[in-house]
Each structure stands twice: as C-alpha cells, then as structure tokens.
Design an enzyme around this catalytic site. Sequence first.
Site, PDB file in Angstrom:
ATOM      1  CE  LYS A   1      -4.666 -12.938  -9.547  1.00  0.00           C
ATOM      2  NZ  LYS A   1      -3.701 -12.762  -8.488  1.00  0.00           N
TER       3      LYS A   1
ATOM      4  CE  LYS B   1       3.207  -8.260  -8.037  1.00  0.00           C
ATOM      5  NZ  LYS B   1       2.191  -9.066  -7.375  1.00  0.00           N
TER       6      LYS B   1
ATOM      7  CE  LYS C   1      -5.410  -6.277 -10.991  1.00  0.00           C
ATOM      8  NZ  LYS C   1      -5.448  -6.795  -9.726  1.00  0.00           N
TER       9      LYS C   1
HETATM   10  P1  TYM Z   1      -0.605  -7.793  -5.301  1.00  0.00           P
HETATM   11  O1  TYM Z   1       0.676  -8.488  -5.049  1.00  0.00           O
HETATM   12  O2  TYM Z   1      -1.415  -8.187  -6.487  1.00  0.00           O
HETATM   13  O3  TYM Z   1      -0.379  -6.234  -5.427  1.00  0.00           O
HETATM   14  C1  TYM Z   1       0.336  -5.532  -4.437  1.00  0.00           C
HETATM   15  C2  TYM Z   1      -0.270  -4.155  -4.230  1.00  0.00           C
HETATM   16  O4  TYM Z   1      -0.240  -3.414  -5.453  1.00  0.00           O
HETATM   17  C3  TYM Z   1      -1.527  -2.906  -5.743  1.00  0.00           C
HETATM   18  N1  TYM Z   1      -1.717  -2.921  -7.203  1.00  0.00           N
HETATM   19  C4  TYM Z   1      -2.113  -1.869  -7.917  1.00  0.00           C
HETATM   20  N2  TYM Z   1      -2.424  -0.601  -7.569  1.00  0.00           N
HETATM   21  C5  TYM Z   1      -2.786   0.252  -8.562  1.00  0.00           C
HETATM   22  N3  TYM Z   1      -2.846  -0.120  -9.873  1.00  0.00           N
HETATM   23  C6  TYM Z   1      -2.546  -1.376 -10.263  1.00  0.00           C
HETATM   24  N4  TYM Z   1      -2.594  -1.716 -11.544  1.00  0.00           N
HETATM   25  C7  TYM Z   1      -2.155  -2.317  -9.266  1.00  0.00           C
HETATM   26  N5  TYM Z   1      -1.791  -3.619  -9.303  1.00  0.00           N
HETATM   27  C8  TYM Z   1      -1.533  -3.969  -8.029  1.00  0.00           C
HETATM   28  C9  TYM Z   1      -2.481  -3.862  -5.066  1.00  0.00           C
HETATM   29  O5  TYM Z   1      -3.735  -3.250  -4.819  1.00  0.00           O
HETATM   30  C10 TYM Z   1      -1.738  -4.192  -3.791  1.00  0.00           C
HETATM   31  O6  TYM Z   1      -1.948  -3.199  -2.822  1.00  0.00           O
HETATM   32  N6  TYM Z   1      -3.968  -9.627  -2.149  1.00  0.00           N
HETATM   33  C11 TYM Z   1      -2.846  -8.753  -2.249  1.00  0.00           C
HETATM   34  C12 TYM Z   1      -1.666  -9.120  -1.377  1.00  0.00           C
HETATM   35  C13 TYM Z   1      -1.990  -9.298   0.066  1.00  0.00           C
HETATM   36  C14 TYM Z   1      -2.251  -8.255   0.991  1.00  0.00           C
HETATM   37  C15 TYM Z   1      -2.436  -8.903   2.240  1.00  0.00           C
HETATM   38  C16 TYM Z   1      -2.347  -6.880   0.865  1.00  0.00           C
HETATM   39  C17 TYM Z   1      -2.020 -10.460   0.758  1.00  0.00           C
HETATM   40  N7  TYM Z   1      -2.290 -10.231   2.076  1.00  0.00           N
HETATM   41  C18 TYM Z   1      -2.703  -8.154   3.387  1.00  0.00           C
HETATM   42  C19 TYM Z   1      -2.623  -6.140   2.030  1.00  0.00           C
HETATM   43  C20 TYM Z   1      -2.807  -6.776   3.275  1.00  0.00           C
HETATM   44  C21 TYM Z   1      -2.351  -8.774  -3.685  1.00  0.00           C
HETATM   45  O7  TYM Z   1      -2.630  -9.647  -4.430  1.00  0.00           O
HETATM   46  O8  TYM Z   1      -1.505  -7.812  -3.989  1.00  0.00           O
END
Ligand code: TYM
Length: 337
Positions: free
Chosen positions: A114, A202, A199
Amino acid sequence: MSKRILSCMQPTNRLQLGNYLGALRNWVNLQDEGDNECLYGVVDLHAITNGHDASALANATRETAAAYIAAGVDPRRSYIFAQSSVPEHAQLNWLFASMTQMGKLERMTQFKDKAGKNAERAGLGLFAYPVLMAADILVYKASHVPVGDDQKQHLELARDIASMFNEKYAGGEEFFPLPEPVITGPATRVMSLRDGTQKMSKSAESDMTRINLTDDADTIAKKFKKAKTDQGNVPSSEKEGEGRPEAMNLLGIYAALSDTPIEAVMNEYGGQQFSALKTALSDLAVAKLSPITIRMAELMSDPTEIDNILKAGAEKASSLAAPTLEDTMKMMGFWKA
Ligand code: TYM
C-alpha cells in the site's frame, strides 16, 4: 464448545467478490454453526489510513453493514458495529503500539504494497494498521477470526502481541487467547480478472478487475467476458493449470460459488473454450449475488434501520470490550481512582 468469532472489513469502496468468498460467506457459516458468539465490525478507523473522503465515510459504513446483513449475517444473532463507536479498540491499540517493535511492522507485506515506493510519505496510521487490527481482535478475546488469505500475516502479529502481553503482564497465563485464523474454502485468495497474479481488491483502480456486490447482471457478464485468459482451453487438471493463474482463478471462483470441488469443475469444463466457462460463471454469479444486491438496496433505502442495528451492536461490543481494557490497564500498572 462455543467460539467467539470476530472479523471485520474496511468501508472503502464497494465490497467485491473476494470479500464475499474469502470472508463474508464464512462469517455466515460460523454464525449458523452451533452457539458461536459472533462480532462483525466495520473498521472505519482503518479506512482512513490511506486517504479517505470524509463526506462518504458514514454512508460507506452503513453500506458495508448492509452487505453483511444482505449476505446472511443476522443482526439478532450476531453483533454488527462500527469500530469508531467502540473507543476501546483505539485505546488498546495504543497500549499494544508501545509493545510492538517497528521492525515487525516493517515486514508486513500489506504495508509495503500500500505504501509503494513512497514509504517515507505513508502515514503513521498505515504503518501501525496491524496493531489496531490486533486490538480489534484481542479486545474481545476472540478465539477465531475468519479472513481471506491476505490477512494471515496480520493474524500472526495479533498472536505475537497476545503472547508477548501474556508473558510480560500475565505471568504466562493466557489472559489473551491466541486467536485462530479461519481461512477456508476454495477462494481464500480471489485474483483480479485482468491479472491473475494480483488479488482482487476494492481499491484497485480499474473496476474491470473485480466483481462488486452491487454490480448488475449485465456488468457481471461484461466483466467475465472480458476477463483475461490464455491461448489454451480450460485446464482439466491442476497440472494443466500450472502457470495459468487466470484460468485457475476463474475455475476457483466457479467452484466457490457453486460449492463444488474445483476438480469437479475441471471435469465439467476442462478441454472446452473459455467462453463456455465464462458464460456459465456469469449466470452462476448473477444467481448467487443478485439476492444480495437486491437486499442491500432495500436496506440502504432505510438508513435508520441500519443505524439502529449499528447502535445496538456497538452497545453490546462495548460491554465486552470495556472489561478487557480495564483489566489490561490494571495489569500494565496504570493508576486508577
Ligand atoms: P479488507 O477490508 O481488505 O477485506 C475484508 C475481508 O475480505 C478478504 N479479502 C479477500 N479474500 C479472498 N480474496 C480476495 N481477493 C480478498 N480481498 C479481501 C480479506 O482477507 C478480509 O478477510 N485488515 C482487514 C480488516 C480488519 C480485520 C480486523 C479483519 C481490520 N481489523 C480484525 C479481521 C479481524 C482488511 O483490510 O480487510
């Protein structure tokens, strides 16, 4: 045994297929299995770490909550809340930040991705992002965290922080349980439709790289039709799929959406032209996603209902988080009247 499940998503842009297949779908399964206690957060504090639009944030938070509910999270059984309305997350984050070495954060691949070449200019929040994530999890003493594969490294840091704390302040007792990552299913890493080595995300610039949960049938069909493939036919075995990430990605998405093993999908479409698989995939994705899209739109037409759900979720979440923070501060030796 009942588990405490915690997971979160950032309210940045619209949720995409990877969020659904890699995480959200598993959240619903965990909610429906046994008597798990589930907390699902919308991590708006994380969403401001890479620049954000203040005028859109509150609505993006509502929309993310609406996506959870539309996908099957039941607010009567699971708690849905905005991270910023439970201040204990940010407070615990500070306590953990003081125990976390910068070297560990420098190794985080998400930060490197990022921040890009301009790491010097990246904000402190982006750098410290995984510490706040550890606080999100540990403030509830969560036992299980269902996420996509890209969050594995962050989960390891959360476990590391928990053990460090337990060792240093709890005399080796398990005050913070070490959270187990739950990374399951055939689509733990859904890739971009235009580049099978990236990957699906969004935040990627081109909308053609992803399927959004709000895309209509025509858009879904157009995106799959234009999805990158190679010169060959659909692989009929793992071996034939080696070195062909775009082909394997489409097969993986099909397997996940249809709840069938990827081998069965390869048996059915292997050897055929990609156009057959792409058409079938579009139809399947529309069938699976359109009920979610429709429900999301209904929910968004009445924001008061979502606001009430978020308020009730925050109350419950706070009631669980407050005692953890209090105990943590006591163990760390803070003065209290
Ligand atoms: P975020 O918002 O980027 O994504 C949310 C969830 O979606 C999963 N994900 C994917 N899984 C498979 N293929 C993909 N292309 C893909 N893109 C996203 C992510 O693995 C995630 O599970 N850091 C986290 C948010 C967060 C969080 C937490 C998660 C903050 N605090 C505590 C769990 C527990 C994130 O950026 O997710």
